[in-house]
Scaffold this motif. Structure first.
Motif, mmCIF file in Angstrom:
data_model
loop_
_atom_site.group_PDB
_atom_site.id
_atom_site.type_symbol
_atom_site.label_atom_id
_atom_site.label_comp_id
_atom_site.label_asym_id
_atom_site.label_seq_id
_atom_site.Cartn_x
_atom_site.Cartn_y
_atom_site.Cartn_z
ATOM 1 N N ARG A 92 -1.066 -0.963 -4.090
ATOM 2 C CA ARG A 92 -2.164 -1.376 -3.230
ATOM 3 C C ARG A 92 -1.684 -2.313 -2.129
ATOM 4 O O ARG A 92 -2.217 -2.305 -1.016
ATOM 5 C CB ARG A 92 -3.248 -2.050 -4.075
ATOM 6 C CG ARG A 92 -4.574 -2.192 -3.342
ATOM 7 C CD ARG A 92 -5.671 -2.621 -4.265
ATOM 8 N NE ARG A 92 -6.955 -2.557 -3.609
ATOM 9 C CZ ARG A 92 -8.110 -2.826 -4.210
ATOM 10 N NH1 ARG A 92 -8.123 -3.135 -5.489
ATOM 11 N NH2 ARG A 92 -9.241 -2.752 -3.552
ATOM 12 N N ASN A 97 -11.475 2.263 -0.967
ATOM 13 C CA ASN A 97 -11.652 3.569 -1.619
ATOM 14 C C ASN A 97 -13.082 4.103 -1.508
ATOM 15 O O ASN A 97 -13.476 4.980 -2.274
ATOM 16 C CB ASN A 97 -11.250 3.487 -3.095
ATOM 17 C CG ASN A 97 -10.795 4.831 -3.645
ATOM 18 O OD1 ASN A 97 -10.027 5.540 -2.995
ATOM 19 N ND2 ASN A 97 -11.252 5.186 -4.834
ATOM 20 N N PHE A 148 -6.174 7.765 -10.299
ATOM 21 C CA PHE A 148 -7.357 6.909 -10.219
ATOM 22 C C PHE A 148 -6.952 5.462 -10.469
ATOM 23 O O PHE A 148 -5.817 5.174 -10.880
ATOM 24 C CB PHE A 148 -8.399 7.339 -11.254
ATOM 25 C CG PHE A 148 -7.895 7.288 -12.670
ATOM 26 C CD1 PHE A 148 -8.088 6.159 -13.456
ATOM 27 C CD2 PHE A 148 -7.200 8.352 -13.223
ATOM 28 C CE1 PHE A 148 -7.606 6.097 -14.764
ATOM 29 C CE2 PHE A 148 -6.717 8.309 -14.526
ATOM 30 C CZ PHE A 148 -6.920 7.178 -15.296
ATOM 31 N N ARG A 149 -7.890 4.574 -10.222
ATOM 32 C CA ARG A 149 -7.719 3.172 -10.573
ATOM 33 C C ARG A 149 -8.651 2.858 -11.739
ATOM 34 O O ARG A 149 -9.869 2.906 -11.588
ATOM 35 C CB ARG A 149 -8.030 2.273 -9.365
ATOM 36 C CG ARG A 149 -6.951 2.361 -8.297
ATOM 37 C CD ARG A 149 -7.282 1.583 -7.054
ATOM 38 N NE ARG A 149 -6.177 1.642 -6.106
ATOM 39 C CZ ARG A 149 -6.287 1.394 -4.806
ATOM 40 N NH1 ARG A 149 -7.460 1.066 -4.298
ATOM 41 N NH2 ARG A 149 -5.234 1.469 -4.012
ATOM 42 N N ARG A 166 -8.177 -2.075 -14.787
ATOM 43 C CA ARG A 166 -6.939 -2.378 -14.041
ATOM 44 C C ARG A 166 -7.108 -1.874 -12.603
ATOM 45 O O ARG A 166 -6.401 -0.965 -12.175
ATOM 46 C CB ARG A 166 -5.741 -1.703 -14.697
ATOM 47 C CG ARG A 166 -5.441 -2.151 -16.124
ATOM 48 C CD ARG A 166 -4.761 -3.508 -16.169
ATOM 49 N NE ARG A 166 -4.407 -3.898 -17.525
ATOM 50 C CZ ARG A 166 -3.311 -3.517 -18.158
ATOM 51 N NH1 ARG A 166 -2.438 -2.717 -17.551
ATOM 52 N NH2 ARG A 166 -3.055 -3.927 -19.387
ATOM 53 N N PRO A 167 -8.036 -2.469 -11.842
ATOM 54 C CA PRO A 167 -8.397 -1.905 -10.537
ATOM 55 C C PRO A 167 -7.306 -1.982 -9.482
ATOM 56 O O PRO A 167 -7.445 -1.375 -8.412
ATOM 57 C CB PRO A 167 -9.616 -2.746 -10.135
ATOM 58 C CG PRO A 167 -9.458 -4.034 -10.869
ATOM 59 C CD PRO A 167 -8.822 -3.679 -12.174
ATOM 60 N N ASP A 168 -6.223 -2.710 -9.738
ATOM 61 C CA ASP A 168 -5.128 -2.799 -8.774
ATOM 62 C C ASP A 168 -3.980 -1.847 -9.096
ATOM 63 O O ASP A 168 -2.953 -1.864 -8.411
ATOM 64 C CB ASP A 168 -4.599 -4.233 -8.693
ATOM 65 C CG ASP A 168 -5.601 -5.184 -8.079
ATOM 66 O OD1 ASP A 168 -6.359 -4.738 -7.194
ATOM 67 O OD2 ASP A 168 -5.641 -6.359 -8.478
ATOM 68 N N GLU A 169 -4.147 -1.018 -10.124
ATOM 69 C CA GLU A 169 -3.092 -0.103 -10.531
ATOM 70 C C GLU A 169 -3.544 1.342 -10.354
ATOM 71 O O GLU A 169 -4.733 1.651 -10.427
ATOM 72 C CB GLU A 169 -2.710 -0.343 -12.005
ATOM 73 C CG GLU A 169 -2.175 -1.740 -12.285
ATOM 74 C CD GLU A 169 -1.846 -1.934 -13.748
ATOM 75 O OE1 GLU A 169 -1.927 -0.948 -14.524
ATOM 76 O OE2 GLU A 169 -1.519 -3.069 -14.127
ATOM 77 N N ASP A 170 -2.593 2.233 -10.108
ATOM 78 C CA ASP A 170 -2.863 3.668 -10.012
ATOM 79 C C ASP A 170 -2.382 4.351 -11.286
ATOM 80 O O ASP A 170 -1.204 4.241 -11.640
ATOM 81 C CB ASP A 170 -2.156 4.274 -8.795
ATOM 82 C CG ASP A 170 -2.718 3.768 -7.477
ATOM 83 O OD1 ASP A 170 -3.952 3.767 -7.332
ATOM 84 O OD2 ASP A 170 -1.924 3.379 -6.601
ATOM 85 N N TRP A 171 -3.288 5.049 -11.976
ATOM 86 C CA TRP A 171 -2.965 5.762 -13.203
ATOM 87 C C TRP A 171 -3.180 7.255 -12.987
ATOM 88 O O TRP A 171 -3.846 7.669 -12.032
ATOM 89 C CB TRP A 171 -3.845 5.285 -14.361
ATOM 90 C CG TRP A 171 -3.515 3.915 -14.859
ATOM 91 C CD1 TRP A 171 -2.832 2.935 -14.203
ATOM 92 C CD2 TRP A 171 -3.884 3.359 -16.117
ATOM 93 N NE1 TRP A 171 -2.743 1.804 -14.981
ATOM 94 C CE2 TRP A 171 -3.381 2.038 -16.160
ATOM 95 C CE3 TRP A 171 -4.595 3.832 -17.212
ATOM 96 C CZ2 TRP A 171 -3.564 1.195 -17.258
ATOM 97 C CZ3 TRP A 171 -4.784 3.006 -18.314
ATOM 98 C CH2 TRP A 171 -4.259 1.701 -18.328
ATOM 99 N N GLN A 205 -13.681 5.474 -8.654
ATOM 100 C CA GLN A 205 -12.301 5.025 -8.870
ATOM 101 C C GLN A 205 -11.272 6.123 -8.632
ATOM 102 O O GLN A 205 -10.077 5.879 -8.717
ATOM 103 C CB GLN A 205 -12.138 4.497 -10.301
ATOM 104 C CG GLN A 205 -13.045 3.311 -10.644
ATOM 105 C CD GLN A 205 -12.756 2.111 -9.762
ATOM 106 O OE1 GLN A 205 -13.495 1.816 -8.831
ATOM 107 N NE2 GLN A 205 -11.657 1.419 -10.046
ATOM 108 N N ARG A 241 -8.733 8.655 -6.862
ATOM 109 C CA ARG A 241 -7.873 8.563 -5.681
ATOM 110 C C ARG A 241 -7.483 9.941 -5.149
ATOM 111 O O ARG A 241 -7.213 10.080 -3.966
ATOM 112 C CB ARG A 241 -6.605 7.791 -6.039
ATOM 113 C CG ARG A 241 -6.852 6.378 -6.526
ATOM 114 C CD ARG A 241 -6.984 5.426 -5.373
ATOM 115 N NE ARG A 241 -5.668 5.162 -4.801
ATOM 116 C CZ ARG A 241 -5.460 4.734 -3.560
ATOM 117 N NH1 ARG A 241 -6.477 4.570 -2.750
ATOM 118 N NH2 ARG A 241 -4.241 4.484 -3.121
#
Length: 263
Positions: free
Chosen positions: A2, A101, A118-119, A123-128, A234, A236
């Protein structure tokens, strides 16, 4: 990543603003002062004019067309390996503004079986990255290594023992299975004996505007079984291609991974 997105937006805006202000306010005055002798642009204007088009193109492509991501964990094995670099379609589920987003153009929605980036809500600052198992309105259950969708158990076919490589070698010996998700059969891994691990058994009803996601490596994935459903806001994008694999423990570049579609 991010921080990179924020930096890209700030730099694009800053260089564009400097270039625009110079064109509107200062370039003509410099020309009038210089007469027949060409006056050099200030260094900051020169850099802004050079970098703004490049930054703008990268921002548009990355935000609205395709974005690269790296797979850091084993949660999507055997579909995706540690060290895979993937491309994510950023317009499959609608166009979204960078940083916050927020969707501003509706295009499509995830389908069952899609592999999505997605986030996670916690953990809204990470991409999973995981696979969509449940759609809005579905009831999803997981019991005894079996997924149930709306009360119907999915069918499984065992292919044999999985042979891992590189940083994923610890998954060697796991059961390699084909999970018959309706319309999207795909491979999953199951570890036969995990006595001290929470299998994530339970049942979930997917509310409107949410999805239920799971990793293909069922005993090594922190997914919806442990934190619930995923809000649509959430999302992406949709993962669709492996464009590179680099794993030093597997000998470096995995040429056999390059160009692989993501099923």
């Amino acid at each position: 990543m991010r921080w990179f997105e924020i930096a890209l937006v700030v730099l694009t805006f800053a260089t564009g603003l400097v270039w625009l202000l110079d064109r509107l306010l200062f370039a003509r005055k410099r020309a009038e002062r210089s007469g027949l002798i060409e006056e050099k642009e200030p260094l900051v204007v020169d850099y802004a004019r050079a970098f703004f088009p490049v930054l703008a193109v990268v921002l548009v492509l990355r935000s609205f067309v395709a974005e690269p991501f790296r797979i850091p964990s084993s949660s999507m094995m055997p579909t995706l390996l540690i060290g895979d670099f993937i491309l994510v379609n950023k317009f499959a589920y609608g166009l979204r503004l960078p940083i916050n987003n927020r969707k501003f153009v509706e295009i499509g929605e995830p389908e069952r079986g899609d592999v999505v980036v997605f986030r996670p809500p916690h953990r809204p600052d990470e991409d999973w990255i995981k696979r969509v198992i449940g759609l809005p309105g579905d009831t999803v259950a997981y019991r005894d290594n079996t997924v149930y969708v709306n009360g119907e158990p999915l069918r499984y076919r065992r292919l044999g023992e999985y042979q891992g490589r590189g940083r994923g070698a610890d998954m060697s010996g796991a059961s390699l299975m084909v999970e018959d998700l309706p319309g999207r059969p795909h491979q999953v891994l199951e570890v036969d004996q995990t006595p001290f691990m929470d299998p994530g058994d339970g049942e979930w009803t997917v509310p409107e505007g949410h999805y239920f996601v799971m990793g293909d490596n069922r005993d090594r994935s922190d997914d919806g079984r442990f934190w619930g459903t995923l809000p649509e806001s959430q999302l992406r994008g949709k993962a669709f291609l492996v464009w590179m694999n680099i794993d030093s423990k597997a000998g470096g570049i995995g040429f056999d991974r390059i160009g692989n579609d993501i099923p």
